[in-house]
Design a protein around this motif. Structure first.
Motif, PDB file in Angstrom:
ATOM      1  N   LEU A  29       0.829  -1.206   0.000  1.00  0.00           N
ATOM      2  CA  LEU A  29       0.000   0.000   0.000  1.00  0.00           C
ATOM      3  C   LEU A  29       0.865   1.258   0.000  1.00  0.00           C
ATOM      4  O   LEU A  29       0.624   2.203  -0.766  1.00  0.00           O
ATOM      5  CB  LEU A  29      -0.926  -0.006   1.217  1.00  0.00           C
ATOM      6  N   LYS A  30       1.888   1.265   0.846  1.00  0.00           N
ATOM      7  CA  LYS A  30       2.780   2.419   0.921  1.00  0.00           C
ATOM      8  C   LYS A  30       3.544   2.609  -0.400  1.00  0.00           C
ATOM      9  O   LYS A  30       3.793   3.742  -0.830  1.00  0.00           O
ATOM     10  CB  LYS A  30       3.761   2.256   2.086  1.00  0.00           C
ATOM     11  N   PHE A  53      -9.844   3.754   0.068  1.00  0.00           N
ATOM     12  CA  PHE A  53     -10.637   2.522   0.102  1.00  0.00           C
ATOM     13  C   PHE A  53      -9.751   1.312   0.386  1.00  0.00           C
ATOM     14  O   PHE A  53     -10.088   0.449   1.207  1.00  0.00           O
ATOM     15  CB  PHE A  53     -11.380   2.338  -1.217  1.00  0.00           C
ATOM     16  N   ALA A  54      -8.617   1.233  -0.306  1.00  0.00           N
ATOM     17  CA  ALA A  54      -7.719   0.094  -0.107  1.00  0.00           C
ATOM     18  C   ALA A  54      -7.203   0.044   1.326  1.00  0.00           C
ATOM     19  O   ALA A  54      -7.165  -1.023   1.951  1.00  0.00           O
ATOM     20  CB  ALA A  54      -6.552   0.184  -1.085  1.00  0.00           C
ATOM     21  N   ALA A  55      -6.804   1.208   1.850  1.00  0.00           N
ATOM     22  CA  ALA A  55      -6.249   1.248   3.207  1.00  0.00           C
ATOM     23  C   ALA A  55      -7.302   0.948   4.261  1.00  0.00           C
ATOM     24  O   ALA A  55      -7.045   0.254   5.246  1.00  0.00           O
ATOM     25  CB  ALA A  55      -5.617   2.617   3.459  1.00  0.00           C
ATOM     26  N   MET A  57     -10.415  -0.562   3.792  1.00  0.00           N
ATOM     27  CA  MET A  57     -11.293  -1.710   3.606  1.00  0.00           C
ATOM     28  C   MET A  57     -10.594  -2.991   3.159  1.00  0.00           C
ATOM     29  O   MET A  57     -11.137  -4.071   3.316  1.00  0.00           O
ATOM     30  CB  MET A  57     -12.372  -1.364   2.561  1.00  0.00           C
ATOM     31  N   VAL A  58      -9.413  -2.888   2.568  1.00  0.00           N
ATOM     32  CA  VAL A  58      -8.805  -4.067   1.948  1.00  0.00           C
ATOM     33  C   VAL A  58      -7.596  -4.584   2.726  1.00  0.00           C
ATOM     34  O   VAL A  58      -7.495  -5.774   3.030  1.00  0.00           O
ATOM     35  CB  VAL A  58      -8.392  -3.762   0.488  1.00  0.00           C
ATOM     36  N   VAL A  59      -6.673  -3.704   3.046  1.00  0.00           N
ATOM     37  CA  VAL A  59      -5.423  -4.114   3.687  1.00  0.00           C
ATOM     38  C   VAL A  59      -5.637  -4.277   5.187  1.00  0.00           C
ATOM     39  O   VAL A  59      -6.048  -3.324   5.873  1.00  0.00           O
ATOM     40  CB  VAL A  59      -4.308  -3.081   3.424  1.00  0.00           C
ATOM     41  N   PRO A  60      -5.356  -5.448   5.744  1.00  0.00           N
ATOM     42  CA  PRO A  60      -5.545  -5.659   7.188  1.00  0.00           C
ATOM     43  C   PRO A  60      -4.664  -4.722   8.012  1.00  0.00           C
ATOM     44  O   PRO A  60      -3.476  -4.559   7.734  1.00  0.00           O
ATOM     45  CB  PRO A  60      -5.127  -7.123   7.394  1.00  0.00           C
ATOM     46  N   GLY A  61      -5.258  -4.113   9.024  1.00  0.00           N
ATOM     47  CA  GLY A  61      -4.500  -3.288   9.953  1.00  0.00           C
ATOM     48  C   GLY A  61      -4.023  -1.963   9.407  1.00  0.00           C
ATOM     49  O   GLY A  61      -3.131  -1.336   9.994  1.00  0.00           O
ATOM     50  N   ALA A  62      -4.606  -1.503   8.288  1.00  0.00           N
ATOM     51  CA  ALA A  62      -4.121  -0.266   7.663  1.00  0.00           C
ATOM     52  C   ALA A  62      -5.044   0.923   7.890  1.00  0.00           C
ATOM     53  O   ALA A  62      -4.868   1.971   7.273  1.00  0.00           O
ATOM     54  CB  ALA A  62      -3.919  -0.478   6.170  1.00  0.00           C
ATOM     55  N   VAL A  63      -6.024   0.777   8.784  1.00  0.00           N
ATOM     56  CA  VAL A  63      -6.966   1.879   9.021  1.00  0.00           C
ATOM     57  C   VAL A  63      -6.241   3.116   9.543  1.00  0.00           C
ATOM     58  O   VAL A  63      -6.563   4.250   9.164  1.00  0.00           O
ATOM     59  CB  VAL A  63      -8.077   1.445  10.005  1.00  0.00           C
TER      60      VAL A  63
END
Length: 540
Positions: A29-30, A53-55, A57-63
Protein backbone atom coordinates in the motif's frame (compact mmCIF):
# COMPACT_ATOMS: atom_id res chain seq x y z
CA UNK A 1 -3.88 20.41 -3.56
CA UNK A 2 -6.68 17.82 -3.64
CA UNK A 3 -9.83 19.22 -5.23
CA UNK A 4 -13.31 18.24 -4.16
CA UNK A 5 -15.30 16.23 -6.71
CA UNK A 6 -18.46 14.44 -5.68
CA UNK A 7 -20.24 13.58 -8.92
CA UNK A 8 -21.41 10.02 -9.42
CA UNK A 9 -19.14 9.44 -12.38
CA UNK A 10 -15.95 10.08 -10.42
CA UNK A 11 -17.26 8.06 -7.47
CA UNK A 12 -17.91 5.08 -9.72
CA UNK A 13 -14.40 5.23 -11.19
CA UNK A 14 -13.18 3.72 -7.90
CA UNK A 15 -15.16 0.58 -8.58
CA UNK A 16 -13.67 0.18 -12.05
CA UNK A 17 -10.06 0.73 -10.96
CA UNK A 18 -8.00 -2.38 -10.16
CA UNK A 19 -5.61 -0.42 -7.94
CA UNK A 20 -6.86 -1.82 -4.64
CA UNK A 21 -6.45 -5.39 -5.85
CA UNK A 22 -2.68 -4.97 -5.66
CA UNK A 23 -2.77 -3.89 -2.01
CA UNK A 24 -2.41 -7.04 0.05
CA UNK A 25 -0.09 -5.64 2.71
CA UNK A 26 0.67 -2.31 4.33
CA UNK A 27 4.05 -2.32 2.60
CA UNK A 28 2.53 -2.69 -0.87
CA UNK A 29 0.00 0.00 0.00
CA UNK A 30 2.78 2.42 0.92
CA UNK A 31 4.62 1.59 -2.30
CA UNK A 32 1.53 2.40 -4.38
CA UNK A 33 1.02 5.59 -2.39
CA UNK A 34 4.62 6.60 -3.09
CA UNK A 35 4.07 5.95 -6.80
CA UNK A 36 0.97 8.15 -6.77
CA UNK A 37 2.93 10.97 -5.16
CA UNK A 38 5.85 10.70 -7.63
CA UNK A 39 3.53 10.68 -10.66
CA UNK A 40 1.38 13.49 -9.30
CA UNK A 41 -1.76 11.41 -9.08
CA UNK A 42 -2.52 12.68 -5.56
CA UNK A 43 -4.12 15.66 -7.23
CA UNK A 44 -6.69 13.28 -8.71
CA UNK A 45 -9.56 12.78 -6.24
CA UNK A 46 -10.47 9.37 -7.67
CA UNK A 47 -6.92 8.06 -7.15
CA UNK A 48 -6.91 9.28 -3.55
CA UNK A 49 -10.36 7.78 -3.07
CA UNK A 50 -9.04 4.42 -4.28
CA UNK A 51 -6.09 4.66 -1.91
CA UNK A 52 -8.38 5.44 1.03
CA UNK A 53 -10.64 2.52 0.10
CA UNK A 54 -7.72 0.09 -0.11
CA UNK A 55 -6.25 1.25 3.21
CA UNK A 56 -9.56 1.32 5.09
CA UNK A 57 -11.29 -1.71 3.61
CA UNK A 58 -8.80 -4.07 1.95
CA UNK A 59 -5.42 -4.11 3.69
CA UNK A 60 -5.54 -5.66 7.19
CA UNK A 61 -4.50 -3.29 9.95
CA UNK A 62 -4.12 -0.27 7.66
CA UNK A 63 -6.97 1.88 9.02
CA UNK A 64 -4.49 4.06 10.92
CA UNK A 65 -2.60 4.73 7.70
CA UNK A 66 -5.88 5.51 5.95
CA UNK A 67 -6.66 8.08 8.65
CA UNK A 68 -3.34 9.85 8.05
CA UNK A 69 -4.07 10.11 4.32
CA UNK A 70 -7.67 11.12 4.98
CA UNK A 71 -6.64 13.95 7.32
CA UNK A 72 -4.68 15.56 4.47
CA UNK A 73 -7.73 15.85 2.23
CA UNK A 74 -9.12 19.41 2.48
CA UNK A 75 -12.76 18.56 1.72
CA UNK A 76 -13.50 14.81 1.57
CA UNK A 77 -16.70 13.85 -0.22
CA UNK A 78 -19.44 11.74 1.34
CA UNK A 79 -18.10 8.53 -0.21
CA UNK A 80 -14.68 9.07 1.35
CA UNK A 81 -16.17 9.87 4.76
CA UNK A 82 -18.30 6.74 4.58
CA UNK A 83 -15.35 4.61 3.52
CA UNK A 84 -13.33 5.78 6.51
CA UNK A 85 -16.19 5.35 9.00
CA UNK A 86 -16.98 1.90 7.63
CA UNK A 87 -13.35 0.74 7.72
CA UNK A 88 -12.89 2.05 11.27
CA UNK A 89 -16.16 0.47 12.45
CA UNK A 90 -15.03 -2.92 11.16
CA UNK A 91 -11.53 -2.63 12.61
CA UNK A 92 -10.24 -3.65 16.02
CA UNK A 93 -10.50 0.00 17.12
CA UNK A 94 -14.07 1.04 16.26
CA UNK A 95 -13.85 4.11 18.49
CA UNK A 96 -12.20 6.01 15.65
CA UNK A 97 -15.39 5.46 13.62
CA UNK A 98 -17.32 7.33 16.29
CA UNK A 99 -14.79 10.17 16.22
CA UNK A 100 -15.02 10.38 12.43
CA UNK A 101 -18.81 10.46 12.51
CA UNK A 102 -18.73 13.25 15.08
CA UNK A 103 -16.30 15.23 12.92
CA UNK A 104 -18.51 14.72 9.91
CA UNK A 105 -21.58 15.97 11.76
CA UNK A 106 -19.89 18.96 13.35
CA UNK A 107 -17.51 20.36 10.76
CA UNK A 108 -17.73 18.67 7.39
CA UNK A 109 -19.13 20.32 4.27
CA UNK A 110 -21.20 17.21 3.56
CA UNK A 111 -23.84 15.56 5.70
CA UNK A 112 -24.37 11.89 6.58
CA UNK A 113 -26.44 9.77 4.21
CA UNK A 114 -28.16 6.38 4.29
CA UNK A 115 -24.76 4.63 4.15
CA UNK A 116 -23.16 6.65 6.93
CA UNK A 117 -25.62 5.81 9.70
CA UNK A 118 -25.38 1.99 9.65
CA UNK A 119 -21.57 2.18 9.96
CA UNK A 120 -21.73 4.68 12.85
CA UNK A 121 -24.46 2.69 14.64
CA UNK A 122 -22.49 -0.55 14.29
CA UNK A 123 -19.51 1.14 15.95
CA UNK A 124 -21.74 2.28 18.83
CA UNK A 125 -23.05 -1.29 19.18
CA UNK A 126 -19.53 -2.73 19.34
CA UNK A 127 -18.47 -0.17 21.94
CA UNK A 128 -21.69 -0.31 23.97
CA UNK A 129 -22.17 3.45 23.51
CA UNK A 130 -25.93 3.49 24.07
CA UNK A 131 -26.35 7.28 24.62
CA UNK A 132 -24.51 8.13 21.40
CA UNK A 133 -26.43 5.43 19.55
CA UNK A 134 -29.71 6.98 20.72
CA UNK A 135 -28.46 10.37 19.53
CA UNK A 136 -27.62 8.95 16.10
CA UNK A 137 -31.07 7.33 15.98
CA UNK A 138 -32.49 10.83 16.46
CA UNK A 139 -30.45 12.09 13.52
CA UNK A 140 -31.71 9.17 11.42
CA UNK A 141 -35.29 10.22 12.12
CA UNK A 142 -34.49 13.87 11.38
CA UNK A 143 -33.00 13.05 7.98
CA UNK A 144 -35.82 10.63 7.15
CA UNK A 145 -33.78 7.42 6.89
CA UNK A 146 -35.64 5.30 9.49
CA UNK A 147 -37.62 3.57 6.74
CA UNK A 148 -34.45 2.56 4.90
CA UNK A 149 -34.08 -1.21 5.19
CA UNK A 150 -30.37 -1.27 6.00
CA UNK A 151 -30.59 1.62 8.48
CA UNK A 152 -33.64 0.12 10.19
CA UNK A 153 -32.09 -3.33 10.52
CA UNK A 154 -28.95 -1.82 12.04
CA UNK A 155 -31.10 0.13 14.52
CA UNK A 156 -32.97 -3.05 15.48
CA UNK A 157 -29.66 -4.78 16.11
CA UNK A 158 -28.33 -1.81 18.11
CA UNK A 159 -31.37 -1.50 20.39
CA UNK A 160 -31.67 -5.27 20.83
CA UNK A 161 -27.98 -5.52 21.69
CA UNK A 162 -28.19 -2.65 24.20
CA UNK A 163 -31.21 -4.19 25.94
CA UNK A 164 -33.83 -1.77 24.59
CA UNK A 165 -35.96 -4.61 23.31
CA UNK A 166 -39.14 -2.52 23.35
CA UNK A 167 -37.72 -0.04 20.83
CA UNK A 168 -36.26 -2.87 18.76
CA UNK A 169 -39.65 -4.61 18.72
CA UNK A 170 -41.43 -1.42 17.64
CA UNK A 171 -39.05 -0.97 14.71
CA UNK A 172 -39.47 -4.62 13.83
CA UNK A 173 -43.27 -4.58 14.01
CA UNK A 174 -43.50 -1.30 12.06
CA UNK A 175 -41.79 -2.44 8.92
CA UNK A 176 -39.05 -4.98 9.57
CA UNK A 177 -40.89 -8.29 9.35
CA UNK A 178 -40.01 -8.84 5.74
CA UNK A 179 -36.27 -8.95 6.43
CA UNK A 180 -34.58 -12.08 7.77
CA UNK A 181 -31.81 -9.80 9.14
CA UNK A 182 -34.40 -8.01 11.31
CA UNK A 183 -35.79 -11.32 12.58
CA UNK A 184 -32.30 -12.53 13.47
CA UNK A 185 -31.33 -9.24 15.15
CA UNK A 186 -34.43 -9.19 17.37
CA UNK A 187 -34.14 -12.90 18.17
CA UNK A 188 -30.49 -12.40 19.13
CA UNK A 189 -31.45 -9.52 21.42
CA UNK A 190 -33.94 -11.64 23.37
CA UNK A 191 -31.55 -14.61 23.48
CA UNK A 192 -28.69 -12.41 24.73
CA UNK A 193 -30.90 -11.13 27.57
CA UNK A 194 -31.78 -14.67 28.59
CA UNK A 195 -35.38 -14.47 27.32
CA UNK A 196 -35.05 -17.69 25.38
CA UNK A 197 -38.80 -18.36 25.39
CA UNK A 198 -39.58 -15.22 23.38
CA UNK A 199 -36.48 -15.77 21.23
CA UNK A 200 -37.67 -19.30 20.40
CA UNK A 201 -41.16 -18.02 19.50
CA UNK A 202 -39.64 -15.53 17.07
CA UNK A 203 -37.36 -18.21 15.68
CA UNK A 204 -40.28 -20.58 15.11
CA UNK A 205 -42.30 -17.81 13.39
CA UNK A 206 -39.51 -16.80 11.01
CA UNK A 207 -40.70 -17.16 7.42
CA UNK A 208 -37.12 -17.93 6.38
CA UNK A 209 -34.42 -19.09 8.76
CA UNK A 210 -30.89 -18.26 7.68
CA UNK A 211 -27.72 -19.66 9.19
CA UNK A 212 -27.36 -16.62 11.45
CA UNK A 213 -30.75 -17.27 13.06
CA UNK A 214 -29.87 -20.92 13.73
CA UNK A 215 -26.57 -19.85 15.27
CA UNK A 216 -28.31 -17.22 17.40
CA UNK A 217 -30.59 -19.80 19.02
CA UNK A 218 -27.92 -22.49 19.43
CA UNK A 219 -25.59 -19.94 21.03
CA UNK A 220 -28.38 -18.66 23.28
CA UNK A 221 -29.13 -22.13 24.65
CA UNK A 222 -25.43 -22.97 24.97
CA UNK A 223 -24.65 -19.82 26.96
CA UNK A 224 -27.50 -20.62 29.34
CA UNK A 225 -26.23 -24.16 29.84
CA UNK A 226 -29.26 -25.73 28.10
CA UNK A 227 -27.12 -28.06 26.05
CA UNK A 228 -29.87 -30.60 25.29
CA UNK A 229 -31.91 -27.91 23.53
CA UNK A 230 -28.78 -26.60 21.84
CA UNK A 231 -27.92 -30.08 20.57
CA UNK A 232 -31.43 -30.63 19.22
CA UNK A 233 -31.25 -27.44 17.19
CA UNK A 234 -27.70 -28.26 16.13
CA UNK A 235 -28.85 -31.62 14.77
CA UNK A 236 -31.82 -29.98 12.98
CA UNK A 237 -29.84 -27.14 11.40
CA UNK A 238 -29.83 -27.52 7.58
CA UNK A 239 -26.31 -26.12 7.42
CA UNK A 240 -23.52 -25.27 9.85
CA UNK A 241 -20.45 -23.11 9.88
CA UNK A 242 -17.57 -22.68 12.31
CA UNK A 243 -19.74 -20.41 14.47
CA UNK A 244 -22.27 -23.23 14.93
CA UNK A 245 -19.59 -25.69 16.01
CA UNK A 246 -17.92 -23.11 18.26
CA UNK A 247 -21.20 -22.42 20.06
CA UNK A 248 -21.59 -26.10 20.93
CA UNK A 249 -17.97 -26.60 21.95
CA UNK A 250 -17.96 -23.45 24.10
CA UNK A 251 -21.26 -24.48 25.70
CA UNK A 252 -19.88 -27.87 26.74
CA UNK A 253 -16.71 -26.27 28.11
CA UNK A 254 -18.78 -23.72 30.04
CA UNK A 255 -20.81 -26.55 31.55
CA UNK A 256 -17.64 -28.48 32.50
CA UNK A 257 -18.57 -31.23 30.01
CA UNK A 258 -15.08 -31.15 28.57
CA UNK A 259 -15.21 -34.70 27.18
CA UNK A 260 -18.25 -33.77 25.11
CA UNK A 261 -16.46 -30.64 23.91
CA UNK A 262 -13.61 -32.76 22.55
CA UNK A 263 -16.07 -35.23 21.03
CA UNK A 264 -17.76 -32.32 19.28
CA UNK A 265 -14.39 -31.13 18.04
CA UNK A 266 -13.67 -34.56 16.55
CA UNK A 267 -17.04 -34.47 14.78
CA UNK A 268 -16.18 -31.02 13.48
CA UNK A 269 -12.93 -32.24 11.97
CA UNK A 270 -14.55 -35.36 10.49
CA UNK A 271 -16.99 -33.24 8.45
CA UNK A 272 -14.10 -31.08 7.24
CA UNK A 273 -14.92 -27.86 9.14
CA UNK A 274 -11.74 -25.95 9.95
CA UNK A 275 -11.36 -24.70 13.53
CA UNK A 276 -10.54 -21.05 14.14
CA UNK A 277 -9.07 -19.13 17.07
CA UNK A 278 -12.39 -19.22 18.94
CA UNK A 279 -12.49 -23.03 18.67
CA UNK A 280 -8.96 -23.38 19.98
CA UNK A 281 -9.54 -20.91 22.84
CA UNK A 282 -12.43 -23.05 24.12
CA UNK A 283 -10.45 -26.29 23.80
CA UNK A 284 -7.33 -24.88 25.45
CA UNK A 285 -9.52 -23.66 28.30
CA UNK A 286 -10.85 -27.19 28.66
CA UNK A 287 -7.30 -28.60 28.73
CA UNK A 288 -6.34 -26.11 31.43
CA UNK A 289 -9.43 -27.04 33.45
CA UNK A 290 -8.65 -30.75 33.16
CA UNK A 291 -4.91 -30.28 33.69
CA UNK A 292 -4.46 -32.58 30.69
CA UNK A 293 -1.02 -31.78 29.26
CA UNK A 294 -1.19 -34.52 26.62
CA UNK A 295 -4.35 -33.19 24.97
CA UNK A 296 -3.14 -29.62 25.40
CA UNK A 297 0.09 -30.45 23.59
CA UNK A 298 -1.90 -32.05 20.77
CA UNK A 299 -3.97 -28.88 20.47
CA UNK A 300 -0.76 -26.86 20.24
CA UNK A 301 0.57 -29.18 17.52
CA UNK A 302 -2.70 -28.80 15.61
CA UNK A 303 -2.38 -25.03 15.83
CA UNK A 304 1.09 -25.27 14.34
CA UNK A 305 -0.20 -27.47 11.50
CA UNK A 306 -3.12 -25.15 10.73
CA UNK A 307 -1.28 -21.89 11.30
CA UNK A 308 -0.45 -19.70 8.36
CA UNK A 309 1.43 -17.17 10.45
CA UNK A 310 2.25 -16.16 13.98
CA UNK A 311 0.06 -17.04 16.94
CA UNK A 312 -2.62 -14.48 17.72
CA UNK A 313 -2.25 -12.81 21.09
CA UNK A 314 -5.39 -14.45 22.47
CA UNK A 315 -4.38 -17.95 21.42
CA UNK A 316 -0.82 -17.43 22.63
CA UNK A 317 -2.12 -16.30 26.01
CA UNK A 318 -4.39 -19.35 26.21
CA UNK A 319 -1.45 -21.64 25.43
CA UNK A 320 0.69 -20.06 28.15
CA UNK A 321 -2.17 -20.38 30.64
CA UNK A 322 -2.83 -23.99 29.63
CA UNK A 323 0.81 -25.10 29.91
CA UNK A 324 1.22 -23.31 33.25
CA UNK A 325 -1.91 -24.90 34.71
CA UNK A 326 -0.86 -28.31 33.38
CA UNK A 327 2.49 -28.00 35.17
CA UNK A 328 4.72 -27.39 32.16
CA UNK A 329 6.03 -23.90 32.90
CA UNK A 330 9.00 -24.29 30.56
CA UNK A 331 6.71 -24.88 27.58
CA UNK A 332 4.59 -21.95 28.71
CA UNK A 333 7.67 -19.76 28.71
CA UNK A 334 8.69 -21.05 25.26
CA UNK A 335 5.33 -19.89 23.89
CA UNK A 336 5.83 -16.50 25.55
CA UNK A 337 9.24 -16.14 23.92
CA UNK A 338 8.05 -16.90 20.37
CA UNK A 339 5.00 -14.61 20.46
CA UNK A 340 5.41 -11.58 18.22
CA UNK A 341 2.53 -9.60 19.72
CA UNK A 342 2.02 -9.51 23.49
CA UNK A 343 -0.48 -7.69 25.66
CA UNK A 344 -0.52 -7.24 29.42
CA UNK A 345 -2.32 -10.59 29.83
CA UNK A 346 0.59 -12.32 28.08
CA UNK A 347 3.04 -10.89 30.60
CA UNK A 348 0.67 -11.67 33.48
CA UNK A 349 0.38 -15.33 32.47
CA UNK A 350 4.16 -15.73 32.22
CA UNK A 351 4.97 -13.79 35.41
CA UNK A 352 2.25 -15.50 37.42
CA UNK A 353 2.99 -18.94 35.99
CA UNK A 354 6.67 -18.68 36.91
CA UNK A 355 5.80 -17.47 40.41
CA UNK A 356 3.21 -20.20 40.92
CA UNK A 357 5.69 -22.91 39.93
CA UNK A 358 8.45 -21.71 42.22
CA UNK A 359 10.57 -19.79 39.71
CA UNK A 360 10.47 -16.63 41.78
CA UNK A 361 13.69 -15.05 40.52
CA UNK A 362 12.72 -15.55 36.87
CA UNK A 363 9.27 -14.14 37.58
CA UNK A 364 10.70 -10.99 39.15
CA UNK A 365 13.26 -10.66 36.35
CA UNK A 366 10.49 -10.84 33.76
CA UNK A 367 8.51 -8.19 35.64
CA UNK A 368 11.53 -5.88 35.61
CA UNK A 369 11.88 -6.43 31.86
CA UNK A 370 8.21 -5.52 31.45
CA UNK A 371 8.83 -2.23 33.26
CA UNK A 372 11.94 -1.51 31.17
CA UNK A 373 9.84 -1.93 28.03
CA UNK A 374 7.39 0.67 29.42
CA UNK A 375 4.49 -1.80 29.48
CA UNK A 376 2.14 -0.65 32.26
CA UNK A 377 1.31 -3.50 34.66
CA UNK A 378 -2.21 -4.02 35.96
CA UNK A 379 -3.53 -5.37 39.24
CA UNK A 380 -3.06 -8.98 38.11
CA UNK A 381 0.59 -8.38 37.23
CA UNK A 382 1.24 -7.15 40.75
CA UNK A 383 -0.38 -10.22 42.31
CA UNK A 384 2.04 -12.41 40.36
CA UNK A 385 5.16 -10.45 41.24
CA UNK A 386 4.18 -10.15 44.92
CA UNK A 387 3.76 -13.93 45.10
CA UNK A 388 7.23 -14.25 43.57
CA UNK A 389 8.69 -11.83 46.12
CA UNK A 390 7.02 -13.78 48.91
CA UNK A 391 8.53 -17.09 47.82
CA UNK A 392 11.93 -15.56 47.18
CA UNK A 393 11.95 -13.85 50.59
CA UNK A 394 12.39 -10.43 48.96
CA UNK A 395 10.63 -8.29 51.56
CA UNK A 396 12.21 -5.02 50.48
CA UNK A 397 11.28 -5.50 46.82
CA UNK A 398 7.80 -6.67 47.77
CA UNK A 399 7.22 -3.45 49.72
CA UNK A 400 8.58 -1.44 46.80
CA UNK A 401 6.26 -3.07 44.26
CA UNK A 402 3.27 -2.80 46.57
CA UNK A 403 3.86 0.93 46.94
CA UNK A 404 4.49 1.22 43.20
CA UNK A 405 0.90 0.15 42.54
CA UNK A 406 -0.74 3.32 43.79
CA UNK A 407 2.16 5.76 43.48
CA UNK A 408 3.18 4.98 39.90
CA UNK A 409 0.31 3.11 38.21
CA UNK A 410 -2.78 4.29 40.12
CA UNK A 411 -3.80 0.72 40.97
CA UNK A 412 -5.86 0.39 44.12
CA UNK A 413 -4.77 -2.69 46.12
CA UNK A 414 -7.43 -5.38 46.49
CA UNK A 415 -7.70 -8.27 48.94
CA UNK A 416 -5.31 -10.43 46.91
CA UNK A 417 -2.56 -7.84 47.03
CA UNK A 418 -3.00 -7.50 50.78
CA UNK A 419 -2.99 -11.28 51.10
CA UNK A 420 0.30 -11.46 49.19
CA UNK A 421 1.89 -8.89 51.49
CA UNK A 422 0.73 -10.70 54.62
CA UNK A 423 2.13 -13.94 53.21
CA UNK A 424 5.39 -12.11 52.39
CA UNK A 425 5.81 -10.82 55.94
CA UNK A 426 4.68 -14.12 57.45
CA UNK A 427 7.15 -16.23 55.50
CA UNK A 428 9.96 -13.87 56.46
CA UNK A 429 9.04 -14.21 60.15
CA UNK A 430 8.03 -10.54 60.42
CA UNK A 431 4.87 -11.41 62.32
CA UNK A 432 4.45 -8.13 64.19
CA UNK A 433 4.87 -6.20 60.98
CA UNK A 434 2.32 -8.50 59.35
CA UNK A 435 -0.22 -7.78 62.11
CA UNK A 436 0.44 -4.05 61.91
CA UNK A 437 -0.02 -4.22 58.14
CA UNK A 438 -3.38 -5.95 58.54
CA UNK A 439 -4.53 -3.34 61.04
CA UNK A 440 -3.83 -0.56 58.52
CA UNK A 441 -5.51 -2.24 55.54
CA UNK A 442 -7.99 -0.03 53.70
CA UNK A 443 -10.40 -2.93 53.28
CA UNK A 444 -11.56 -5.40 55.96
CA UNK A 445 -9.32 -8.50 56.17
CA UNK A 446 -11.06 -11.75 55.25
CA UNK A 447 -10.62 -15.24 56.70
CA UNK A 448 -7.80 -16.03 54.25
CA UNK A 449 -5.74 -13.14 55.61
CA UNK A 450 -6.13 -14.27 59.24
CA UNK A 451 -5.58 -17.90 58.34
CA UNK A 452 -2.36 -16.93 56.54
CA UNK A 453 -1.22 -15.17 59.70
CA UNK A 454 -2.20 -18.10 61.88
CA UNK A 455 -0.20 -20.45 59.66
CA UNK A 456 2.83 -18.14 59.85
CA UNK A 457 2.54 -18.07 63.63
CA UNK A 458 2.53 -21.87 63.70
CA UNK A 459 5.63 -22.03 61.49
CA UNK A 460 7.50 -19.48 63.61
CA UNK A 461 6.13 -20.68 66.95
CA UNK A 462 4.49 -17.42 68.07
CA UNK A 463 1.66 -18.56 70.35
CA UNK A 464 0.57 -15.07 71.46
CA UNK A 465 -0.01 -13.73 67.96
CA UNK A 466 -1.41 -17.09 66.87
CA UNK A 467 -4.10 -16.81 69.54
CA UNK A 468 -4.91 -13.30 68.32
CA UNK A 469 -5.22 -14.44 64.70
CA UNK A 470 -7.41 -17.36 65.74
CA UNK A 471 -9.62 -15.06 67.80
CA UNK A 472 -10.20 -12.85 64.74
CA UNK A 473 -10.95 -15.94 62.65
CA UNK A 474 -13.52 -17.22 65.13
CA UNK A 475 -15.31 -13.89 65.02
CA UNK A 476 -15.84 -14.43 61.32
CA UNK A 477 -16.84 -18.09 61.33
CA UNK A 478 -16.99 -20.99 63.80
CA UNK A 479 -17.19 -24.03 61.53
CA UNK A 480 -13.71 -24.28 60.00
CA UNK A 481 -11.88 -27.21 61.54
CA UNK A 482 -8.62 -26.18 59.90
CA UNK A 483 -8.47 -22.99 62.00
CA UNK A 484 -8.72 -24.99 65.22
CA UNK A 485 -6.19 -27.53 64.00
CA UNK A 486 -3.63 -24.83 63.18
CA UNK A 487 -3.89 -23.33 66.68
CA UNK A 488 -3.80 -26.77 68.29
CA UNK A 489 -0.64 -27.63 66.34
CA UNK A 490 0.91 -24.33 67.41
CA UNK A 491 0.35 -25.17 71.10
CA UNK A 492 1.69 -28.69 70.53
CA UNK A 493 4.87 -27.41 68.85
CA UNK A 494 5.55 -25.21 71.88
CA UNK A 495 4.88 -28.13 74.24
CA UNK A 496 1.71 -26.51 75.64
CA UNK A 497 -0.40 -29.65 75.75
CA UNK A 498 -3.02 -28.03 77.96
CA UNK A 499 -3.56 -25.36 75.33
CA UNK A 500 -3.82 -27.97 72.61
CA UNK A 501 -6.32 -29.95 74.64
CA UNK A 502 -8.44 -26.84 75.23
CA UNK A 503 -8.63 -26.24 71.48
CA UNK A 504 -9.64 -29.87 70.89
CA UNK A 505 -12.30 -29.61 73.59
CA UNK A 506 -13.61 -26.39 72.07
CA UNK A 507 -13.98 -28.21 68.75
CA UNK A 508 -15.87 -31.05 70.40
CA UNK A 509 -18.15 -28.66 72.29
CA UNK A 510 -18.96 -26.87 69.06
CA UNK A 511 -19.62 -30.11 67.22
CA UNK A 512 -16.88 -29.45 64.64
CA UNK A 513 -15.29 -32.48 63.00
CA UNK A 514 -11.71 -32.33 61.74
CA UNK A 515 -11.51 -32.53 57.96
CA UNK A 516 -8.45 -34.40 56.68
CA UNK A 517 -5.99 -32.18 54.85
CA UNK A 518 -8.29 -29.16 54.92
CA UNK A 519 -5.96 -26.41 56.06
CA UNK A 520 -4.93 -24.03 53.31
CA UNK A 521 -1.63 -23.18 54.97
CA UNK A 522 -0.66 -26.81 55.50
CA UNK A 523 -1.36 -27.78 51.91
CA UNK A 524 1.60 -29.02 49.92
CA UNK A 525 3.76 -26.07 48.82
CA UNK A 526 0.97 -23.69 49.86
CA UNK A 527 -0.55 -24.19 46.43
CA UNK A 528 -4.11 -23.70 47.64
CA UNK A 529 -3.24 -20.28 49.05
CA UNK A 530 -1.32 -19.34 45.92
CA UNK A 531 -4.20 -20.43 43.72
CA UNK A 532 -6.52 -18.15 45.68
CA UNK A 533 -4.17 -15.19 45.49
CA UNK A 534 -3.41 -15.70 41.83
CA UNK A 535 -6.78 -16.67 40.40
CA UNK A 536 -5.86 -14.35 37.61
CA UNK A 537 -7.72 -14.98 34.38
CA UNK A 538 -11.16 -15.74 35.73
CA UNK A 539 -11.43 -13.31 38.61
CA UNK A 540 -8.51 -10.90 38.27
Amino acid sequence: MIRKRTNDRSANRHQRSPLWRHCATLRSLKQIHATLIVKGFTSDPSAVRELIFAAAMVVPGAVGYALKVFDRIPEPDTFTWNTMIRGAAQSLKPRSAVSLYTRMENGASVRPDRFTFPFAIKACTKLGLAPLGFSIHGRVVKFGFESNTNVRNTLIYFHANCGELGIARELFEASGKAEVVAWSALTAGYARRGELGIARELFNEMPVKDLVSWNVMITGYAKRGQMEEARKLFDEAPQRDVVTWNAMIAGYVLGKSNDKAFEMFEEMRLVGEMPDDVTMLSLLSACAELGDLEIGTRMHQLLQQLGEGDLSTLVGNALIDMYAKCGSIERAFEVFCVMKERDVSTWNSAIGGLAFHGHAERSISLFKKMLRLKIPPDEITLVGVLIACSHAGKVKEGRQYFNLMSEEYDIKPNIRHYGCMVDLFGRAGLLKEAFEFVETMEIPPNAIIWRTLLGACRIHGNVELGELANERLLRMRHDESGDYVLLSNLYALKGDWNGAEKVRKSMDDSGIMKGTGYSLIEADDDRALMHYLFNMNSKG
